[in-house]
Design a protein around this motif. Structure first.
Motif, mmCIF file in Angstrom:
data_model
loop_
_atom_site.group_PDB
_atom_site.id
_atom_site.type_symbol
_atom_site.label_atom_id
_atom_site.label_comp_id
_atom_site.label_asym_id
_atom_site.label_seq_id
_atom_site.Cartn_x
_atom_site.Cartn_y
_atom_site.Cartn_z
ATOM 1 N N ASP A 1 0.844 -1.186 0.000
ATOM 2 C CA ASP A 1 0.000 0.000 0.000
ATOM 3 C C ASP A 1 0.889 1.249 0.000
ATOM 4 O O ASP A 1 1.685 1.442 0.917
ATOM 5 C CB ASP A 1 -0.879 -0.051 1.255
ATOM 6 C CG ASP A 1 -1.758 1.171 1.457
ATOM 7 O OD1 ASP A 1 -1.640 2.132 0.673
ATOM 8 O OD2 ASP A 1 -2.557 1.153 2.418
ATOM 9 N N PRO A 2 0.765 2.122 -1.007
ATOM 10 C CA PRO A 2 1.652 3.285 -1.086
ATOM 11 C C PRO A 2 1.453 4.299 0.036
ATOM 12 O O PRO A 2 2.336 5.123 0.280
ATOM 13 C CB PRO A 2 1.307 3.901 -2.448
ATOM 14 C CG PRO A 2 -0.083 3.439 -2.739
ATOM 15 C CD PRO A 2 -0.176 2.063 -2.150
ATOM 16 N N THR A 3 0.332 4.247 0.736
ATOM 17 C CA THR A 3 0.082 5.195 1.829
ATOM 18 C C THR A 3 0.268 4.552 3.201
ATOM 19 O O THR A 3 0.009 5.185 4.223
ATOM 20 C CB THR A 3 -1.352 5.751 1.754
ATOM 21 O OG1 THR A 3 -2.289 4.676 2.007
ATOM 22 C CG2 THR A 3 -1.648 6.352 0.391
ATOM 23 N N GLU A 4 0.721 3.314 3.218
ATOM 24 C CA GLU A 4 0.791 2.542 4.458
ATOM 25 C C GLU A 4 1.750 3.174 5.462
ATOM 26 O O GLU A 4 2.893 3.497 5.128
ATOM 27 C CB GLU A 4 1.255 1.131 4.115
ATOM 28 C CG GLU A 4 1.370 0.181 5.269
ATOM 29 C CD GLU A 4 1.865 -1.186 4.807
ATOM 30 O OE1 GLU A 4 1.109 -2.144 4.949
ATOM 31 O OE2 GLU A 4 2.993 -1.270 4.287
ATOM 32 N N PRO A 5 1.337 3.335 6.695
ATOM 33 C CA PRO A 5 2.259 3.834 7.712
ATOM 34 C C PRO A 5 3.237 2.740 8.146
ATOM 35 O O PRO A 5 3.009 1.556 7.890
ATOM 36 C CB PRO A 5 1.335 4.227 8.864
ATOM 37 C CG PRO A 5 0.139 3.333 8.704
ATOM 38 C CD PRO A 5 -0.021 3.095 7.232
ATOM 39 N N SER A 6 4.299 3.139 8.801
ATOM 40 C CA SER A 6 5.282 2.167 9.270
ATOM 41 C C SER A 6 4.659 1.260 10.321
ATOM 42 O O SER A 6 3.719 1.643 11.028
ATOM 43 C CB SER A 6 6.493 2.889 9.859
ATOM 44 O OG SER A 6 6.085 3.729 10.934
ATOM 45 N N ALA A 7 5.175 0.053 10.436
ATOM 46 C CA ALA A 7 4.654 -0.916 11.400
ATOM 47 C C ALA A 7 5.817 -1.585 12.119
ATOM 48 O O ALA A 7 6.887 -1.790 11.537
ATOM 49 C CB ALA A 7 3.793 -1.966 10.696
ATOM 50 N N SER A 8 5.598 -1.937 13.370
ATOM 51 C CA SER A 8 6.651 -2.545 14.179
ATOM 52 C C SER A 8 6.719 -4.050 14.013
ATOM 53 O O SER A 8 7.536 -4.715 14.660
ATOM 54 C CB SER A 8 6.447 -2.185 15.654
ATOM 55 O OG SER A 8 5.150 -2.571 16.088
#
Length: 541
Positions: free
Chosen positions: A140-147
């Motif tokens: 997803d080009p708008t995806e936020p970072s994830a841990s």
């Protein structure tokens, strides 16, 4: 009124907020009463009947609200254990990182949240694990970072959806797999709870494979002896102490009688509309405008997105069973031609002719509803609506809910629709029909007579917003009422803005965040784990 019993915590509502909170607190040993105005949704063949679900609206409440002109409004919502997650589509998106800040839209400003994406991110990860979210990071080009990664792999596209995804990529887009909460194991279908059927989105799941709050939260929480669930328990009002600083009684109508309960902490999670109505119904001498409402915020800023369903009709049939696997966010924040956010498009479940008959689409010449259903891709388009203080929940003189809503930010939605139309006109040449395969886009009214239906309240949020300023918000950053010391709200009411993705995962994640706060408040030892604790609960401790 005498109290039937005192509890440490009372939770009103069993959906994405209340159900998740009950689950997260179940292992604390604290006495918890969970109140649900409905009952368990009956498992029966009609769960998968298009006629029962779409035409008869069998599982929707028969309650009648009204619009601002006093006309009757039949809300498309339900009251069951598990709340609206019993019939939701289980698309579980994180809000974008930018959604937590101020964003300028064509129609105005989407306000900043009092917490950041990073504050909620650890709880998003826990929520995805708890609700069996399938997806793939990085698409997803708008995806936020994830841990961490998604806990389960993305659900595969069926051939027609894969072809569409390939076409979109050829056109320069970055389509991605929709994050979906299903208990599915495509590598081991014999053991998979989910059977990948065409009666998921909007239907109860007959095999209990949908990641809903009853199956994954309430039922496991009830394994603990300190958790009590009462069904068919309608909370009429909340009463306060003489000082007005505490909720002293939760007044419940049940089985023809009235009972009062009390608790150290009372949590309201009845959905943005009903939670606001409950606080307004609870007005008293100390709180003449309703509980938590010294700011006159409660009930205001109702949001539910600008949504529509478009059918992309082709000469070739669409044999897809489960088509919700594809989504596009390339226009979420705008485009080269337009600097304002437009929103998001994905899919609703495959619609049959019976379902279409309940939505009255325009019929293409020479086509029947059944043929349209067999040959259509069913797109779901979502644009952000902006918080307007005049879009609000109030009560009439009989105490019934009045929902006032005037749509806004519609230009963004029109441009998103135009983008989809343009994309579908550029589809790859069909081996059978050449470039003439695509027949056009046809609007399916979500409900008869309304393109943007007031009755459609699946994405309801925003009526009891949280913030740092008691003059402009009803709740603090922990979702506790500014005006009361023991009242919390954990459904979608707390949203200051609606973003343009489904709110469910954010409601779930926030409930887990508030659960951690309540553990500290109630002095729960979070370093030890109860011997009787089911192993699944360890994930959210």
């Amino acid at each position: 009124m005498a109290h039937d019993k005192h509890y440490d915590i009372i939770i009103i509502g069993t959906g994405a907020g209340g159900g998740t909170l009950a689950y997260a607190l179940a292992s604390t040993g604290k006495s918890i009463l969970v109140l649900e105005r409905g009952d368990y949704l009956r498992r029966e063949k009609e769960n998968w009947s298009s006629h029962a679900v779409n035409v008869e609206a069998k599982y929707q409440t028969k309650e009648v609200w009204s619009d601002k002109n006093g006309n009757p409004l039949h809300p498309h919502t339900n009251y069951y254990v598990g709340g609206n997650t019993k019939l939701y589509g289980a698309a579980l998106f994180r809000l974008r990182r930018e959604d937590f800040g101020e964003i300028r839209h064509f129609d105005g400003l989407s306000p900043a949240w009092p917490i950041s994406y990073d504050d909620l991110e650890p709880y998003y990860l826990k929520a995805e694990r708890l609700y069996h979210v399938h997806g793939k990071r990085g698409e997803d080009p708008t995806e936020p970072s994830a841990s961490g990664p998604y806990p389960y792999p993305a659900i595969s596209h069926e051939p027609r959806i894969q072809a569409l995804s390939d076409d979109f990529r050829r056109l320069g887009l970055r389509p991605f797999h929709t994050p979906l909460g299903l208990q599915i194991d495509e590598q081991n279908p014999v053991a998979s709870k989910c059977i990948r059927c065409d009666t998921c989105d909007g239907y109860p799941c007959l095999v209990s494979a949908k990641a809903d709050a009853q199956v994954l939260c309430i039922d496991p929480a009830l394994h603990f002896p300190n958790v009590t669930l009462q069904t068919n328990a309608y909370v009429e009002k909340l009463e306060t102490s003489a000082s007005g600083r505490d909720v002293s009684s939760v007044v419940v109508k049940q089985n023809g009688g009235t009972t009062a309960y009390s608790a150290d902490v009372v949590v309201v999670s009845a959905g943005a509309i009903n939670s606001a109505a409950l606080l307004l119904r609870s007005a008293n001498e100390k709180h003449p405008r309703g509980l938590a409402n010294s700011s006159d915020i409660v009930g205001r800023h109702y949001m539910g997105h600008v949504n529509s369903v478009l059918l992309a009709l082709s000469k070739c049939p669409n044999p897809t069973l489960y088509q919700k696997t594809l989504a596009v966010n390339d226009f979420y924040f705008g485009s080269r031609e337009w600097d304002y956010p437009m929103g998001h498009f994905s899919f609703v479940a495959k619609l049959d002719g019976v379902a279409l008959s309940a939505g009255a689409p325009a019929i293409a010449p020479g086509w029947t509803l059944g043929l349209m259903a067999d040959h259509a891709l069913s797109f779901w388009l979502t644009s952000e609506d902006l918080p307007d203080p005049n879009n609000r929940v109030t009560l009439d003189h009989d105490g019934r809910i009045v929902l006032q809503y005037t749509p806004n930010n519609q230009e963004a939605h029109a441009r998103l629709t135009a983008k989809l139309k343009s994309l579908m006109q550029q589809q790859t040449k069909c081996d059978v029909h050449g470039h003439d395969c695509h027949q056009g886009l046809f609007s399916r009214n979500l409900f008869l007579g309304d393109r943007i239906p007031l009755a459609g309240v699946a994405h309801q949020n925003g009526t009891i917003r949280f913030g740092t300023d008691p003059n402009t918000s009803a709740l603090d950053v922990n979702c506790k009422a500014h005006d009361l010391d023991n009242l919390y709200v954990v459904d979608g009411s707390f949203f200051p803005s609606s973003a343009a993705v489904n709110p469910a995962l954010t409601i779930i994640a926030n409930a887990l965040r508030v659960a951690d706060h309540l553990k500290q408040r109630l002095r729960v030892d979070t370093t030890s784990t109860a011997v009787t604790q089911p192993s699944a609960l360890a994930e959210v401790r």
